[in-house]
Scaffold this active site. Structure first.
Site, short mmCIF file in Angstrom:
data_model
loop_
_atom_site.label_atom_id
_atom_site.label_comp_id
_atom_site.label_asym_id
_atom_site.label_seq_id
_atom_site.Cartn_x
_atom_site.Cartn_y
_atom_site.Cartn_z
N LYS A 83 0.86 -1.18 0.00
CA LYS A 83 0.00 0.00 0.00
C LYS A 83 0.90 1.24 0.00
CE LYS A 83 -4.53 0.31 2.06
NZ LYS A 83 -5.22 0.48 3.32
C1 E4P Z 1 -8.49 1.18 3.16
O1 E4P Z 1 -7.72 0.35 2.70
C2 E4P Z 1 -8.37 1.78 4.50
O2 E4P Z 1 -7.73 0.86 5.37
C3 E4P Z 1 -9.68 2.07 5.16
O3 E4P Z 1 -10.77 1.67 4.37
C4 E4P Z 1 -9.79 3.40 5.79
O4 E4P Z 1 -11.05 3.56 6.36
P1 E4P Z 1 -11.41 4.64 7.48
O5 E4P Z 1 -11.77 5.92 6.79
O6 E4P Z 1 -12.59 4.05 8.20
O7 E4P Z 1 -10.19 4.78 8.36
#
Ligand code: E4P
Length: 214
Positions: A83
């Site tokens: 990521k």
């Molecule tokens: C995506 O890969 C992220 O880990 C995640 O969806 C972030 O979500 P949040 O806005 O609830 O932190």
């Protein structure tokens, strides 16, 4: 649409895996921090448990540092996806990692231009954040739809993960507009099972069966 679990919690992932509906996992530094464990150990455990793609986010903010971490994380197991945050430094990593056969998920996508840049640079996945946009009064699902249509129009192979999912309706909406994947927190995953008519229906069937004339 495929379903990923958005979690770094091994107990949650272990509980959900036997349903056979989760084909991958996404984590982020906030989720891993909650576990209070070594980052590499968490990624190793999750990627051993789930055969599909498991996204692990780099913590460095410069290209050289991100590349270094990406290569180390990719060595853990072949289903580990790196990521990369949607920054200029992050985007520079993509053609290099792509040439090395390392798959990437560009995170913190909040516009079509960001998604286009990431796709053109060779991202395997992009993750537009639905809930965080909704929180600010923007339409997160519309952004996912625009990205899906743009990638389809130009036949870009990058897959779209609807991320930052906050409730079951987000999942339905993401499926309706053709997102490739929705990554879902444990709580929303549990909510997807529920319907009061299913619960009352099961109860009535059981009651009628027990009260049958023998
Ligand atoms: C995506 O890969 C992220 O880990 C995640 O969806 C972030 O979500 P949040 O806005 O609830 O932190």
């Amino acid at each position: 649409m495929e379903l990923f679990l958005d979690s770094a919690n091994l107990a949650e992932i272990q509980e959900v895996a036997p349903y056979g509906v989760i084909s991958g996992v996404t984590t982020n530094p906030s989720l891993v921090a909650k576990e209070n464990k070594d980052f590499f150990a968490v990624v190793a455990e999750i990627s051993a448990l789930i055969p599909g793609p498991v996204s692990a986010e780099v913590l460095a903010t410069d290209t050289a540092g991100m590349l270094d971490e990406a290569r180390q994380l990719a060595q853990i197991r072949e289903n580990v996806i790196i990521k990369i945050p949607m920054t200029k430094e992050g985007i520079k990593c993509l053609p290099i990692l792509s040439k090395e056969g390392i798959k990437t998920n560009v995170t913190l996508i909040f516009s079509q231009n960001q998604a286009l840049l990431a796709a053109r640079a060779g991202a395997t996945y992009v993750s537009p954040f639905v809930g965080r946009l909704d929180d600010l009064g923007f339409d997160g699902i519309s952004l996912v739809q625009d990205i899906v249509e743009m990638f389809k129009f130009y036949q870009l192979p990058t897959k779209v993960i609807a991320a930052s999912i906050r409730h079951p309706l987000h999942v339905v909406e993401a499926a309706k507009i053709g997102a490739d994947i929705a990554t879902i927190p444990y709580k929303v995953f549990q909510q997807m099972f529920e319907h009061p008519l299913t619960a009352s229906g099961v109860e009535k069937f059981m009651r009628d069966w027990q009260e049958r004339v023998k």
